[in-house]
Design a protein around this motif. Structure first.
Motif, PDB file in Angstrom:
ATOM      1  N   LYS A  40       0.832  -1.204   0.000  1.00  0.00           N
ATOM      2  CA  LYS A  40       0.000   0.000   0.000  1.00  0.00           C
ATOM      3  C   LYS A  40       0.872   1.262   0.000  1.00  0.00           C
ATOM      4  CE  LYS A  40      -3.989   1.953   2.369  1.00  0.00           C
ATOM      5  NZ  LYS A  40      -4.919   1.830   3.490  1.00  0.00           N
ATOM      6  N   GLU A  41       1.927   1.253   0.810  1.00  0.00           N
ATOM      7  CA  GLU A  41       2.835   2.401   0.865  1.00  0.00           C
ATOM      8  C   GLU A  41       3.552   2.602  -0.476  1.00  0.00           C
ATOM      9  OE1 GLU A  41       5.532   1.655   4.068  1.00  0.00           O
ATOM     10  OE2 GLU A  41       3.964   1.818   5.605  1.00  0.00           O
ATOM     11  N   GLN A  43       2.646   1.507  -3.419  1.00  0.00           N
ATOM     12  CA  GLN A  43       1.673   1.860  -4.453  1.00  0.00           C
ATOM     13  C   GLN A  43       1.337   3.352  -4.384  1.00  0.00           C
ATOM     14  OE1 GLN A  43       0.560  -0.536  -6.772  1.00  0.00           O
ATOM     15  NE2 GLN A  43      -0.104   1.306  -7.840  1.00  0.00           N
ATOM     16  N   GLY A  44       1.215   3.878  -3.171  1.00  0.00           N
ATOM     17  CA  GLY A  44       0.967   5.308  -2.999  1.00  0.00           C
ATOM     18  C   GLY A  44       2.109   6.148  -3.538  1.00  0.00           C
ATOM     19  N   LEU A  45       3.351   5.730  -3.221  1.00  0.00           N
ATOM     20  CA  LEU A  45       4.528   6.435  -3.747  1.00  0.00           C
ATOM     21  C   LEU A  45       4.574   6.362  -5.272  1.00  0.00           C
ATOM     22  CD1 LEU A  45       7.381   5.360  -1.305  1.00  0.00           C
ATOM     23  CD2 LEU A  45       6.514   7.660  -1.663  1.00  0.00           C
ATOM     24  N   TYR A  46       4.297   5.164  -5.782  1.00  0.00           N
ATOM     25  CA  TYR A  46       4.307   4.953  -7.227  1.00  0.00           C
ATOM     26  C   TYR A  46       3.277   5.846  -7.919  1.00  0.00           C
ATOM     27  CZ  TYR A  46       3.549   2.710 -11.732  1.00  0.00           C
ATOM     28  OH  TYR A  46       3.396   2.475 -13.067  1.00  0.00           O
ATOM     29  N   ASP A  47       2.074   5.874  -7.398  1.00  0.00           N
ATOM     30  CA  ASP A  47       1.013   6.690  -8.005  1.00  0.00           C
ATOM     31  C   ASP A  47       1.388   8.168  -8.005  1.00  0.00           C
ATOM     32  OD1 ASP A  47      -0.450   4.401  -8.435  1.00  0.00           O
ATOM     33  OD2 ASP A  47      -1.756   4.677  -6.685  1.00  0.00           O
ATOM     34  N   GLY A  48       1.944   8.639  -6.891  1.00  0.00           N
ATOM     35  CA  GLY A  48       2.352  10.043  -6.804  1.00  0.00           C
ATOM     36  C   GLY A  48       3.464  10.385  -7.779  1.00  0.00           C
TER      37      GLY A  48
END
Length: 132
Positions: A40-41, A43-48
């Motif tokens: 989850k962490e 994926q959040g970094l990746y999306d940003g």
């Protein structure tokens, strides 16, 4: 984490095996839950980072793009009129009307022929007489 293509690649390299591990683990296992949290962490970094990267890519795209426009009569001649030889590089209208772009009015000619054709153009004649 700041924006860079290298950081985006590193996150992808970590994220892919993590997703495979999550698929193989049994749900409600301690490792499974820690993998989910880490995924989850990441994926959040990746999306940003991906959002920022796409924005930068779009800005840069204008500088890297090259636009080409061709006159309509030239496109019509390319597809509908036969070019006699490789020397015939210019397209002219037989009738000197710029709005008449049908294939019957277009012809491939050489540069010398174009010069001679312009001498018979009524618009050119008018401009010459106004300059005298």
């Amino acid at each position: 984490m700041h924006f860079s293509k290298k950081n985006l690649v590193l996150i992808i390299k970590k994220l892919s095996p993590l997703k495979r591990k999550i698929k193989t683990k049994v749900k409600h296992d301690k490792q499974y839950l820690s993998y989910l949290k880490e995924e989850k962490e990441l994926q959040g970094l990746y999306d940003g980072l991906e959002k920022v990267y796409r924005k930068e890519f779009k800005k840069d795209m204008k500088q890297r793009s090259m636009y080409v426009t061709l006159p309509v009569h030239r496109l019509v001649a390319e597809y509908l009129c036969n070019r006699p030889t490789a020397l015939h590089q210019q397209v002219t209208r037989l009738i000197h009307n710029k709005l008449s772009n049908h294939a019957g009015n277009l012809r491939w000619i050489t540069q010398e022929e174009l010069t001679m054709h312009h001498k018979t153009n009524p618009n050119v004649k008018k401009q010459r007489s106004s300059r005298k």
